[in-house]
Scaffold this motif. Structure first.
Motif, PDB file in Angstrom:
ATOM      1  N   HIS A  13      -9.054 -22.740 -12.485  1.00  0.00           N
ATOM      2  CA  HIS A  13      -9.117 -23.375 -13.798  1.00  0.00           C
ATOM      3  C   HIS A  13      -9.900 -22.521 -14.790  1.00  0.00           C
ATOM      4  O   HIS A  13      -9.489 -22.323 -15.941  1.00  0.00           O
ATOM      5  CB  HIS A  13      -9.753 -24.755 -13.667  1.00  0.00           C
ATOM      6  CG  HIS A  13      -9.782 -25.539 -14.946  1.00  0.00           C
ATOM      7  ND1 HIS A  13      -8.636 -25.964 -15.576  1.00  0.00           N
ATOM      8  CD2 HIS A  13     -10.827 -25.954 -15.726  1.00  0.00           C
ATOM      9  CE1 HIS A  13      -8.960 -26.621 -16.681  1.00  0.00           C
ATOM     10  NE2 HIS A  13     -10.277 -26.625 -16.797  1.00  0.00           N
ATOM     11  N   TRP A  14     -11.027 -21.977 -14.344  1.00  0.00           N
ATOM     12  CA  TRP A  14     -11.859 -21.162 -15.227  1.00  0.00           C
ATOM     13  C   TRP A  14     -11.151 -19.867 -15.641  1.00  0.00           C
ATOM     14  O   TRP A  14     -11.222 -19.458 -16.804  1.00  0.00           O
ATOM     15  CB  TRP A  14     -13.187 -20.837 -14.554  1.00  0.00           C
ATOM     16  CG  TRP A  14     -14.201 -21.929 -14.664  1.00  0.00           C
ATOM     17  CD1 TRP A  14     -14.564 -22.831 -13.706  1.00  0.00           C
ATOM     18  CD2 TRP A  14     -14.980 -22.252 -15.823  1.00  0.00           C
ATOM     19  NE1 TRP A  14     -15.523 -23.688 -14.180  1.00  0.00           N
ATOM     20  CE2 TRP A  14     -15.804 -23.351 -15.483  1.00  0.00           C
ATOM     21  CE3 TRP A  14     -15.074 -21.715 -17.102  1.00  0.00           C
ATOM     22  CZ2 TRP A  14     -16.693 -23.922 -16.386  1.00  0.00           C
ATOM     23  CZ3 TRP A  14     -15.963 -22.276 -18.011  1.00  0.00           C
ATOM     24  CH2 TRP A  14     -16.762 -23.369 -17.645  1.00  0.00           C
ATOM     25  N   VAL A  15     -10.473 -19.253 -14.700  1.00  0.00           N
ATOM     26  CA  VAL A  15      -9.781 -18.002 -15.018  1.00  0.00           C
ATOM     27  C   VAL A  15      -8.626 -18.261 -15.977  1.00  0.00           C
ATOM     28  O   VAL A  15      -8.370 -17.457 -16.893  1.00  0.00           O
ATOM     29  CB  VAL A  15      -9.291 -17.316 -13.731  1.00  0.00           C
ATOM     30  CG1 VAL A  15      -8.358 -16.154 -14.054  1.00  0.00           C
ATOM     31  CG2 VAL A  15     -10.477 -16.805 -12.913  1.00  0.00           C
ATOM     32  N   LEU A  16      -7.921 -19.371 -15.800  1.00  0.00           N
ATOM     33  CA  LEU A  16      -6.829 -19.695 -16.713  1.00  0.00           C
ATOM     34  C   LEU A  16      -7.354 -19.913 -18.131  1.00  0.00           C
ATOM     35  O   LEU A  16      -6.738 -19.468 -19.110  1.00  0.00           O
ATOM     36  CB  LEU A  16      -6.093 -20.943 -16.232  1.00  0.00           C
ATOM     37  CG  LEU A  16      -4.910 -21.384 -17.103  1.00  0.00           C
ATOM     38  CD1 LEU A  16      -3.868 -20.284 -17.202  1.00  0.00           C
ATOM     39  CD2 LEU A  16      -4.269 -22.651 -16.533  1.00  0.00           C
ATOM     40  N   ARG A  17      -8.486 -20.573 -18.265  1.00  0.00           N
ATOM     41  CA  ARG A  17      -9.095 -20.746 -19.588  1.00  0.00           C
ATOM     42  C   ARG A  17      -9.426 -19.386 -20.209  1.00  0.00           C
ATOM     43  O   ARG A  17      -9.247 -19.179 -21.418  1.00  0.00           O
ATOM     44  CB  ARG A  17     -10.363 -21.603 -19.468  1.00  0.00           C
ATOM     45  CG  ARG A  17     -10.076 -23.037 -19.078  1.00  0.00           C
ATOM     46  CD  ARG A  17     -11.325 -23.787 -18.629  1.00  0.00           C
ATOM     47  NE  ARG A  17     -12.272 -24.020 -19.720  1.00  0.00           N
ATOM     48  CZ  ARG A  17     -13.388 -24.748 -19.570  1.00  0.00           C
ATOM     49  NH1 ARG A  17     -13.680 -25.291 -18.377  1.00  0.00           N
ATOM     50  NH2 ARG A  17     -14.198 -24.930 -20.601  1.00  0.00           N
ATOM     51  N   THR A  18      -9.860 -18.462 -19.361  1.00  0.00           N
ATOM     52  CA  THR A  18     -10.209 -17.124 -19.846  1.00  0.00           C
ATOM     53  C   THR A  18      -8.981 -16.366 -20.331  1.00  0.00           C
ATOM     54  O   THR A  18      -8.989 -15.780 -21.425  1.00  0.00           O
ATOM     55  CB  THR A  18     -10.899 -16.325 -18.726  1.00  0.00           C
ATOM     56  OG1 THR A  18     -12.030 -17.049 -18.244  1.00  0.00           O
ATOM     57  CG2 THR A  18     -11.346 -14.966 -19.231  1.00  0.00           C
ATOM     58  N   THR A  20      -6.935 -15.060  -9.798  1.00  0.00           N
ATOM     59  CA  THR A  20      -7.339 -16.148  -8.905  1.00  0.00           C
ATOM     60  C   THR A  20      -7.083 -15.789  -7.449  1.00  0.00           C
ATOM     61  O   THR A  20      -7.961 -15.948  -6.582  1.00  0.00           O
ATOM     62  CB  THR A  20      -6.587 -17.440  -9.265  1.00  0.00           C
ATOM     63  OG1 THR A  20      -6.948 -17.844 -10.587  1.00  0.00           O
ATOM     64  CG2 THR A  20      -6.904 -18.557  -8.282  1.00  0.00           C
ATOM     65  N   TRP A  21      -5.874 -15.309  -7.145  1.00  0.00           N
ATOM     66  CA  TRP A  21      -5.558 -14.935  -5.762  1.00  0.00           C
ATOM     67  C   TRP A  21      -6.422 -13.762  -5.307  1.00  0.00           C
ATOM     68  O   TRP A  21      -6.811 -13.689  -4.134  1.00  0.00           O
ATOM     69  CB  TRP A  21      -4.082 -14.600  -5.620  1.00  0.00           C
ATOM     70  CG  TRP A  21      -3.193 -15.807  -5.607  1.00  0.00           C
ATOM     71  CD1 TRP A  21      -2.226 -16.136  -6.510  1.00  0.00           C
ATOM     72  CD2 TRP A  21      -3.212 -16.873  -4.644  1.00  0.00           C
ATOM     73  NE1 TRP A  21      -1.637 -17.334  -6.179  1.00  0.00           N
ATOM     74  CE2 TRP A  21      -2.220 -17.812  -5.037  1.00  0.00           C
ATOM     75  CE3 TRP A  21      -3.963 -17.130  -3.499  1.00  0.00           C
ATOM     76  CZ2 TRP A  21      -1.959 -18.973  -4.308  1.00  0.00           C
ATOM     77  CZ3 TRP A  21      -3.707 -18.300  -2.782  1.00  0.00           C
ATOM     78  CH2 TRP A  21      -2.728 -19.197  -3.181  1.00  0.00           C
TER      79      TRP A  21
END
Length: 553
Positions: free
Chosen positions: A190-195, A337-338
């Motif tokens: 979730h955090w990486v997608l926001r970034t 993420t992966w």
């Protein structure tokens, strides 16, 4: 009722009855042809492949990333590199191949296109973007967007990558301090997608989503809501949208209404942004050489420089940007993420990467990160091991003869040699197993299903991949006509974010949580829990620990 009126009613009734009979007869003919006649004349019926019942499908075996590596290994060992499987039933033959010559022929030839179902599904959310167009329109769009994804264009906006990566680490530091500890569990997906959303907002649109600070911005919320609904759509709902779109227009359900509301928000904000950008560019210089480096500005300038008769409308420009946002933010976020997932499972690899980053020192230059071989190897291995897009489909638009490089043993024992071809008829689907090619032992060796970044550091690797430059850059970006135009953007962005996070934090799996893979257009992680479907648990919780300053390398 008068006699005349009765006669009219009887005539209308007869007409309706005849029409109903004709429609039923047509449906019956279509059904008999689909289930019995057409399969008998399909050349793929002679190919080897897994068998099944009349209405048995192999979609689960083909599309579930939790099991496909073993399924593909089993099928290729039993049937060879080129075979057929069942789509919606035994009558629906579909071609799959791990033969690089076959894949090259299909992906390079204009004879094979994305199915209309795929294009319509994507078009419903993204409009007429480059990723769901075909033919001359696709070629023109690729040419138009060329300036947006050059190496220099990507480098010009790289400052945004570092800015947002630092903002992410600062947010995590703040949360750790608030928790009075050096460790916490974060949903890194979730955090990486926001970034990545924030990065695309600035680098792509010169627009502040500010998703890292607050997820309430209207356009960001609209995109995330819309894609969340799409992720959770059942197969029945997708079929309704494809084959009975009139139902959505006449009797929309709650999800349809929310999606249309989101699309309206995106359209209104996007059109206003395009108009503002265009007016600024026109006001600055008549030759369109403004200093704006974001993608939207470059795309508008490219469009203004084109032949006026071929220029895109504002709506078409918006469709391209929407497609970039979908393809760029989500897929890059998944790659990062992966990568964090695999680093958490392989602490020795994580530490080796941290040491390389430490030796490079604190930097905000793309050239320095591009010069780090182990960072490059870790990212490439992540993309090989779990490509964000699991597979893709093509459909033959005419009858065709497909060249092969590995013999195919037909079901009657006849062998089709390398000097011959396999026949395919118009309308047949071809499944391109992106993940399967990435894990092929023939290409990558016996450890193909092992996460091993060192394979990218060895110059001794040999095999078929050397003869296919597109494949050497991974099937994760595909190749040929439909190769991802934004691969440079994705690679640089991922390197910057991974480097910032690994330098400052360590990552470990959360004890007691089992992580699975969920395929819905893209391959996403989810937390396995009894009684909950995969789409409800999408995310990747990891234990994140601050790397003590005095022990940082």
């Amino acid at each position: 009722m008068s006699l005349a009126a009765l006669d009219v009613a009887l005539l209308v009734g007869k007409a309706i009855g005849v029409l109903g009979f004709l429609l039923f007869a047509r449906f019956l003919v279509w059904l008999v042809n689909l289930l019995l006649v057409a399969p008998r004349f399909d050349p793929l019926r002679h190919l080897p492949g897994p068998d099944g019942g009349a209405l048995e499908s192999h979609f689960n075996q083909v599309n579930d990333p939790d099991i496909t590596p073993q399924v593909y290994k089993d099928w290729t060992s039993r049937f060879g590199k080129t075979f057929r499987y069942h789509g919606y039933g035994r009558h629906d033959y579909r071609l799959m191949s791990f033969d690089l010559r076959v894949l090259s022929h299909i992906l390079l030839s204009p004879t094979y296109q994305k199915p209309w179902q795929t294009r319509q599904y994507l078009g419903r959310l993204l409009g007429r973007g480059v990723f769901n167009m075909e033919g001359a329109e696709h070629r023109y769009l690729r040419k138009l967007i060329g300036p947006v994804f050059t190496a220099q264009a990507v480098k010009d906006v790289s400052g945004v990558y570092f800015q947002k990566a630092e903002e992410l680490t600062d947010r995590w530091e703040t949360l750790l301090c608030a928790g009075s500890g050096d460790s916490a569990t974060f949903d890194v997906a979730h955090w990486v997608l926001r970034t990545t959303f924030d990065i695309f907002g600035l680098a792509g649109l010169d627009y502040h989503f500010n998703a890292l600070l607050d997820e309430s911005e209207a356009v960001y919320s609209a995109f995330r809501t819309m894609f969340c609904i799409s992720d959770k759509s059942s197969q029945l709902r997708v079929l309704k949208q494809l084959y009975l779109p009139v139902v959505e227009r006449i009797w929309p359900d709650e999800a349809d209404i929310i999606t249309q509301r989101c699309l309206k928000t995106i359209h209104e904000c996007g059109m206003a942004l395009i108009e503002t950008k265009r007016q600024a560019i026109l006001a600055e210089k008549s030759d369109f050489q403004s200093q704006e480096k974001d993608m939207l500005s470059l795309l508008i300038k490219s469009n203004l420089a084109a032949d006026p008769s071929a220029r895109l409308s504002d709506r078409e420009l918006l469709d391209q940007i929407t497609s970039f946002l979908f393809a760029g933010s989500d897929t890059t976020a998944l790659a990062i993420t992966w990568c964090l997932r695999y680093l958490s499972l392989h602490p020795n690899i994580q530490q080796k990467l941290r040491e390389e980053l430490g030796d490079a020192g604190t930097t905000s230059q793309v050239d320095v990160l591009d010069g780090l071989p182990y960072l490059d190897a870790v990212l490439r291995e992540t993309l090989r091991f779990t490509p964000p897009v699991h597979g893709t489909l093509r459909v033959a638009t005419v009858d065709d003869l497909i060249p092969i490089s590995s013999p195919v043993t037909l079901r009657d024992g006849t062998v089709v040699t390398e000097t011959e071809h396999i026949r395919i008829r118009k309308g047949t689907f071809v499944h391109i197993p992106l993940e399967g090619i990435n894990m092929s032992e023939d290409i990558w060796g016996s450890d193909a299903q092992t996460f091993n970044p060192d394979r990218w550091l060895s110059s001794s690797h040999s095999g078929p991949i050397q003869a296919f430059p597109g494949l050497a850059n991974l099937m994760s970006f595909s190749f040929g006509r439909a190769a991802c135009p934004g691969y440079r953007f994705a690679l640089v962005e991922a390197k910057v974010v991974i480097a910032a996070l690994v330098r400052q934090f360590s990552f470990e799996p959360v004890v007691g949580l089992e992580i699975g893979m969920y395929n819905c257009v893209m391959t996403k992680p989810f937390v396995r829990q009894a009684g909950r479907c995969a789409s409800d648990g999408v995310g990747l919780p990891l234990k994140v620990t601050r790397v003590d300053t005095q022990h940082r390398v």
